[in-house]
Write an enzyme that holds these catalytic residues in place. Structure first.
Site, PDB file in Angstrom:
ATOM      1  N   LYS A  70      -5.880 -50.226   8.188  1.00 24.56           N
ATOM      2  CA  LYS A  70      -6.207 -49.117   9.095  1.00 24.56           C
ATOM      3  C   LYS A  70      -7.707 -49.014   9.354  1.00 24.56           C
ATOM      4  CE  LYS A  70      -4.690 -45.263   7.554  1.00 24.56           C
ATOM      5  NZ  LYS A  70      -5.900 -44.808   6.834  1.00 24.56           N
ATOM      6  N   THR A  72      -9.918 -51.376   8.985  1.00 21.49           N
ATOM      7  CA  THR A  72     -10.314 -52.593   9.706  1.00 21.49           C
ATOM      8  C   THR A  72     -10.040 -52.447  11.201  1.00 21.49           C
ATOM      9  OG1 THR A  72      -9.848 -53.916   7.740  1.00 21.49           O
ATOM     10  CG2 THR A  72      -9.958 -55.084   9.832  1.00 21.49           C
ATOM     11  N   ARG A  93     -14.279 -41.958   6.720  1.00 20.41           N
ATOM     12  CA  ARG A  93     -14.503 -41.272   5.452  1.00 20.41           C
ATOM     13  C   ARG A  93     -15.295 -42.168   4.504  1.00 20.41           C
ATOM     14  NH1 ARG A  93      -8.822 -40.465   3.245  1.00 20.41           N
ATOM     15  NH2 ARG A  93      -8.581 -42.433   4.362  1.00 20.41           N
ATOM     16  N   LYS A 104      -7.307 -50.495  -5.236  1.00 17.25           N
ATOM     17  CA  LYS A 104      -7.451 -50.886  -3.841  1.00 17.25           C
ATOM     18  C   LYS A 104      -8.667 -51.757  -3.558  1.00 17.25           C
ATOM     19  CE  LYS A 104      -6.952 -47.965  -0.573  1.00 17.25           C
ATOM     20  NZ  LYS A 104      -7.145 -46.753   0.254  1.00 17.25           N
ATOM     21  N   ALA A 267      -5.744 -38.293   1.494  1.00 11.69           N
ATOM     22  CA  ALA A 267      -4.759 -37.700   2.399  1.00 11.69           C
ATOM     23  C   ALA A 267      -3.431 -37.409   1.718  1.00 11.69           C
ATOM     24  CB  ALA A 267      -4.529 -38.611   3.600  1.00 11.69           C
ATOM     25  N   PHE A 295      -3.821 -42.715   4.828  1.00 12.51           N
ATOM     26  CA  PHE A 295      -2.424 -43.079   4.613  1.00 12.51           C
ATOM     27  C   PHE A 295      -1.641 -43.054   5.929  1.00 12.51           C
ATOM     28  CE2 PHE A 295      -3.497 -41.612   0.197  1.00 12.51           C
ATOM     29  CZ  PHE A 295      -3.445 -42.871  -0.371  1.00 12.51           C
ATOM     30  N   PHE A 375      -1.527 -61.254  10.757  1.00 14.14           N
ATOM     31  CA  PHE A 375      -1.934 -62.081   9.625  1.00 14.14           C
ATOM     32  C   PHE A 375      -1.514 -63.521   9.873  1.00 14.14           C
ATOM     33  CE2 PHE A 375      -2.470 -58.002   7.847  1.00 14.14           C
ATOM     34  CZ  PHE A 375      -3.183 -58.108   6.662  1.00 14.14           C
ATOM     35  N   TRP A 403      -9.718 -58.614  12.219  1.00 10.73           N
ATOM     36  CA  TRP A 403     -10.166 -59.169  10.940  1.00 10.73           C
ATOM     37  C   TRP A 403     -10.764 -60.554  11.161  1.00 10.73           C
ATOM     38  CZ3 TRP A 403     -10.250 -63.093   7.546  1.00 10.73           C
ATOM     39  CH2 TRP A 403     -10.590 -62.814   6.212  1.00 10.73           C
TER      40      TRP A 403
END
Length: 551
Positions: A70, A72, A93, A104, A267, A295, A375, A403
């Protein structure tokens, strides 16, 4: 494939004053923290939002262990808009040290869609997290000292605990004043769940911050009457501790575009959005502002709209819902070890989760674009299946490759978002009114956002809701604390389940922040570390003093 560290180090950073100038910020508007990060002097800025500025929310499906990307996509979309000649700024954030050192890793985007200096943003940055932690714990210390020094306010029950910006399961439940007549149970939450964090993010200046701090509920006296921070006359010192933390931070993307990063509430247990000050600063200077909410759309996006937008008068123009083939297959209930194998059957089952989140955003009259974060393991057949699903659903979908390609990989997404905004004539519609009773607000969220059949409220919850409403806070919005992994309150249930209810076993008044937290099924407000935490992968190059291993 290159690591994020290799990518970020091959891209040349510009001085933050040069990057900020793209927005029209002058050097005297900045407080420099070295060459590549700064705080924005909000006292120099009149926060009038440009009438034609467009706020875009990026959200996602229910997150899985495979990751959705998200942040990215949020960063890549802003870079793509800038490539199209639009004046765009990303508003994010700040990462919490807990997840950075835990499971993470970093939270600054990835690949060629990152904000830099990535390692500094993920560690101490400009000290905001430390200031918030200190301010929160100063309140706890001063309340306890008041009781020790004679208890003039007749404090009988303290409801303000402590925080730290770590995953510290051993501090969830502690005893203070052990062995004395003042012994009591206490505990720690993670800093990003702190009411001080929420207040900082929902304040529009020092005066507003101070007023919100004054209204924090810290205790009850022996008659059951509330004791607020203002009763202790300590709002001055607490505001002083936050005087710099309330100023938004500005850094840059790898493509040298401005990125404002400020505030970091989770969140799942808090409201999950960056600060109002940061968003409004971006909206004053940019034509397009891309922000994210934590999230999935059931949590962060719902709170962004019903809490942040309600309080700040913000009206986003579109929503982007991020999904990946891998994550959707996990929602189709296949094993993680099998994710690299093509599986259209699992994808067909899991796409129902995406469908629900798209439906949710449309309930607010927001046009939706799905960003399919591509991906290398995705097969053409799987991608084509999702494109066909989107066409059949009347959903705009974009294959997004930020990405790997940075802004260039998000041009199609950017064009579709612009078109969605231009074609939308609807006004933002919130889920409930201020006047709706608290229990009904909870039920509306559970039914509309999660697809639940209803809610189960314990007797204790019903009693506490009645007390909150008797105190005059029934008009506040609700901040749901729930597992992010599922639409239900059970993290193990994937996809788009039906025939379930949400159990609410606690509610807490956050009178300073201006919302009521409803806790679903014992959600934790202090995470724990995994068996092999990400902290073990972080190191420093002793010669260059470069931090390694934060991805």
């Amino acid at each position: 494939m290159k690591s994020d560290f290799q990518i970020s180090n091959e891209c040349k950073k510009k001085h933050i004053a040069e990057v900020s100038a793209k927005l029209g910020l002058r050097e005297e508007d900045l407080i420099l923290y070295g060459n590549y990060k700064a705080k924005i002097q909000t006292k120099n800025i009149k926060h009038d939002i440009k009438e034609d500025a467009k706020l875009i929310l990026v959200t996602a499906i229910n997150p899985t262990s495979s990751g959705e990307g998200k942040s990215t996509v949020t960063i890549g979309l802003s870079d793509a808009l800038n490539k199209l000649g639009k004046k765009s700024c990303v508003a994010l954030r700040e990462p919490s040290l807990g997840p950075v050192l835990g499971r993470k890793g970093g939270a600054a985007g990835g690949g060629y869609a990152q904000v830099v200096p990535m390692e500094e943003i993920n560690l101490h940055f400009t000290g905001d997290m430390h200031a918030i932690t200190t301010a929160h714990n100063a309140i706890a210390v001063l309340v306890n000292n008041h009781v020790f020094q004679g208890n003039e306010l007749d404090i009988d029950k303290i409801v303000f605990n402590r925080v730290m910006d770590m995953n510290a399961r051993d501090l969830r439940h502690i005893k203070v004043n052990a062995g004395t007549e003042l012994e009591r149970e206490d505990g720690f939450d993670i800093t990003v769940a702190s009411e001080i964090m929420a207040i900082l993010c929902l304040s529009e200046g020092i005066a507003d911050l101070k007023e919100k701090l004054r209204n924090i509920l810290v205790a009850y006296n022996s008659k059951g009457e509330p004791i607020y921070l203002k009763d202790l006359k300590i709002e001055g010192v607490i505001t002083s501790l936050l005087k710099d933390a309330i100023k938004p931070n500005i850094v840059q993307t790898l493509e040298n575009n401005p990125a404002i990063i400020h505030g970091g509430p989770f969140a799942n247990i808090a409201h999950g959005c960056n600060s109002i000050l940061a968003t409004k600063t971006a909206l004053k200077y940019a034509d397009y502002v891309i922000t994210e909410a934590g999230f999935g759309a059931d949590l962060g996006a719902e709170k962004f709209l019903n809490i942040k937008c309600r309080k700040a008068g913000l009206k986003p123009k579109a929503a982007v819902v991020v999904a990946t083939v891998k994550a959707l297959k996990l929602h189709g209930n296949i094993e993680e070890k099998d994710l690299k194998e093509e599986n259209i059957e699992a994808l067909a089952a899991g796409v129902a989760n995406l469908e629900k989140h798209v439906e949710n955003m449309k309930k607010y009259n927001l046009p939706v674009v799905v960003a399919l974060n591509v991906f290398i393991t995705d097969t053409e057949k799987e991608l084509a299946f999702l494109e066909e699903w989107a066409a059949n659903q009347g959903v705009e979908l974009s294959r997004t490759e930020v990405w790997e390609h940075g802004g260039a990989g998000g041009l199609d997404l950017a064009e579709k978002v612009i078109r969605a905004i231009d074609n939308n004539k609807e006004d933002l519609k919130l889920l409930y009114s201020d006047e709706t009773p608290i229990a009904e607000k909870i039920e509306i969220i559970c039914r509309e956002m999660y697809g639940a059949d209803g809610v189960n409220l314990t007797d204790e919850v019903k009693t506490e809701i009645a007390r909150i409403e008797e105190l005059g806070f029934g008009g506040l919005p609700v901040c749901m604390a729930k597992t992010p992994a599922s639409l239900t309150d059970n993290a193990k249930i994937k996809g788009r389940p039906t025939g379930f209810k949400i159990t609410i076993n606690d509610v807490k008044l956050r009178s300073g922040a201006g919302f009521v937290v409803a806790y679903a099924n014992k959600v934790l407000t202090m995470p724990g570390l995994p068996k092999v935490p990400s902290a073990l992968n972080i190191d420093i190059d002793e010669e260059t003093e470069t931090i390694l291993g934060i991805f």
